[in-house]
Design a protein around this motif. Structure first.
Motif, PDB file in Angstrom:
ATOM      1  N   UNK A   8       4.468  -8.686 -11.508  1.00  0.00           N
ATOM      2  CA  UNK A   8       4.200 -10.063 -12.154  1.00  0.00           C
ATOM      3  C   UNK A   8       5.572 -10.793 -12.023  1.00  0.00           C
ATOM      4  N   UNK A   9       5.782 -12.118 -11.412  1.00  0.00           N
ATOM      5  CA  UNK A   9       6.854 -12.990 -11.486  1.00  0.00           C
ATOM      6  C   UNK A   9       6.715 -13.480 -13.107  1.00  0.00           C
ATOM      7  N   UNK A  10       7.837 -14.343 -13.460  1.00  0.00           N
ATOM      8  CA  UNK A  10       8.048 -14.874 -14.630  1.00  0.00           C
ATOM      9  C   UNK A  10       6.917 -15.790 -15.140  1.00  0.00           C
ATOM     10  N   UNK A  11       6.366 -16.484 -14.103  1.00  0.00           N
ATOM     11  CA  UNK A  11       5.020 -17.419 -14.400  1.00  0.00           C
ATOM     12  C   UNK A  11       3.776 -16.848 -13.823  1.00  0.00           C
ATOM     13  N   UNK A  12       3.642 -15.503 -13.809  1.00  0.00           N
ATOM     14  CA  UNK A  12       2.353 -14.753 -13.608  1.00  0.00           C
ATOM     15  C   UNK A  12       1.960 -14.442 -11.993  1.00  0.00           C
ATOM     16  N   UNK A  13       2.931 -15.091 -11.027  1.00  0.00           N
ATOM     17  CA  UNK A  13       2.438 -14.934  -9.511  1.00  0.00           C
ATOM     18  C   UNK A  13       2.598 -13.488  -9.138  1.00  0.00           C
ATOM     19  N   UNK A  14       1.804 -12.773  -8.638  1.00  0.00           N
ATOM     20  CA  UNK A  14       2.198 -11.563  -8.111  1.00  0.00           C
ATOM     21  C   UNK A  14       3.000 -11.438  -6.822  1.00  0.00           C
ATOM     22  N   UNK A  15       4.043 -10.749  -6.799  1.00  0.00           N
ATOM     23  CA  UNK A  15       5.003 -10.492  -5.738  1.00  0.00           C
ATOM     24  C   UNK A  15       4.756  -9.114  -5.300  1.00  0.00           C
ATOM     25  N   UNK A  16       4.554  -9.136  -3.804  1.00  0.00           N
ATOM     26  CA  UNK A  16       4.157  -7.810  -3.141  1.00  0.00           C
ATOM     27  C   UNK A  16       5.701  -7.185  -2.783  1.00  0.00           C
ATOM     28  N   UNK A  17       5.910  -5.940  -2.733  1.00  0.00           N
ATOM     29  CA  UNK A  17       6.854  -5.285  -2.240  1.00  0.00           C
ATOM     30  C   UNK A  17       6.749  -3.736  -1.823  1.00  0.00           C
ATOM     31  N   UNK A  18       7.583  -3.202  -0.853  1.00  0.00           N
ATOM     32  CA  UNK A  18       7.639  -2.150  -0.302  1.00  0.00           C
ATOM     33  C   UNK A  18       8.625  -1.363  -0.691  1.00  0.00           C
ATOM     34  N   UNK A  19       9.056  -0.028  -0.901  1.00  0.00           N
ATOM     35  CA  UNK A  19       9.907   0.634  -0.695  1.00  0.00           C
ATOM     36  C   UNK A  19       9.999   1.926   0.062  1.00  0.00           C
ATOM     37  N   UNK A  20      11.007   2.234   0.526  1.00  0.00           N
ATOM     38  CA  UNK A  20      11.166   3.342   1.482  1.00  0.00           C
ATOM     39  C   UNK A  20      12.611   4.287   1.370  1.00  0.00           C
ATOM     40  N   UNK A  21      12.454   5.500   1.377  1.00  0.00           N
ATOM     41  CA  UNK A  21      13.829   6.005   1.409  1.00  0.00           C
ATOM     42  C   UNK A  21      14.232   6.419  -0.049  1.00  0.00           C
ATOM     43  N   UNK A  22      15.437   7.242   0.139  1.00  0.00           N
ATOM     44  CA  UNK A  22      16.021   7.485  -1.182  1.00  0.00           C
ATOM     45  C   UNK A  22      17.519   7.141  -1.088  1.00  0.00           C
ATOM     46  N   UNK A  23      18.218   6.762  -2.076  1.00  0.00           N
ATOM     47  CA  UNK A  23      19.638   6.876  -2.005  1.00  0.00           C
ATOM     48  C   UNK A  23      20.069   5.543  -2.446  1.00  0.00           C
ATOM     49  N   UNK A  24      21.138   5.029  -2.075  1.00  0.00           N
ATOM     50  CA  UNK A  24      21.801   3.400  -2.609  1.00  0.00           C
ATOM     51  C   UNK A  24      20.740   2.642  -2.224  1.00  0.00           C
ATOM     52  N   UNK A  25      20.434   1.746  -3.295  1.00  0.00           N
ATOM     53  CA  UNK A  25      19.365   0.683  -3.082  1.00  0.00           C
ATOM     54  C   UNK A  25      19.735  -0.543  -2.069  1.00  0.00           C
ATOM     55  N   UNK A  26      18.855  -0.784  -1.225  1.00  0.00           N
ATOM     56  CA  UNK A  26      19.422  -1.762  -0.283  1.00  0.00           C
ATOM     57  C   UNK A  26      18.343  -2.992  -0.365  1.00  0.00           C
ATOM     58  N   UNK A  27      18.369  -4.341  -0.788  1.00  0.00           N
ATOM     59  CA  UNK A  27      17.272  -5.187  -0.796  1.00  0.00           C
ATOM     60  C   UNK A  27      17.397  -6.023   0.454  1.00  0.00           C
ATOM     61  N   UNK A  28      16.159  -6.119   1.161  1.00  0.00           N
ATOM     62  CA  UNK A  28      16.046  -6.958   2.372  1.00  0.00           C
ATOM     63  C   UNK A  28      15.010  -7.932   2.018  1.00  0.00           C
ATOM     64  N   UNK A  29      15.767  -9.106   2.464  1.00  0.00           N
ATOM     65  CA  UNK A  29      14.923 -10.396   2.438  1.00  0.00           C
ATOM     66  C   UNK A  29      14.526 -10.956   3.337  1.00  0.00           C
TER      67      UNK A  29
END
Length: 75
Positions: A8-29
């Motif tokens: 939940x975002x600061x204003x209650x909007x639901x933000x979807x995300x997926x994760x894959x793998x293990x190791x150093x985090x890499x954020x893809x926008x």
């Protein structure tokens, strides 16, 4: 396809995300008029990064993909 997780975002909007793998985090926008699925998962980019030892974190930005798209201008 990977399961969608949510927060939940600061204003209650639901933000979807997926994760894959293990190791150093890499954020893809993703870009405008796209989603994490179309930019990173379908072409195999997320899988290639995970195979290289990265933990991919790929959100669908507000109003895109599987995240909420509020119609209230204040949101």
């Amino acid at each position: 396809m990977l399961p969608v997780q949510r927060f939940q975002s600061f204003d209650g909007v639901s933000i979807a995300y997926r994760t894959l793998g293990e190791g150093w985090p890499t954020l893809l926008l993703h870009g405008f008029l796209a989603s994490a699925e179309s930019n990173w998962f379908l072409p195999g980019i997320a899988a290639a990064l995970a195979q290289a030892g990265r933990k991919v974190i790929a959100p669908d930005l507000r109003g895109h993909g599987r995240s909420d798209a509020p119609t209230d201008p204040a949101a």
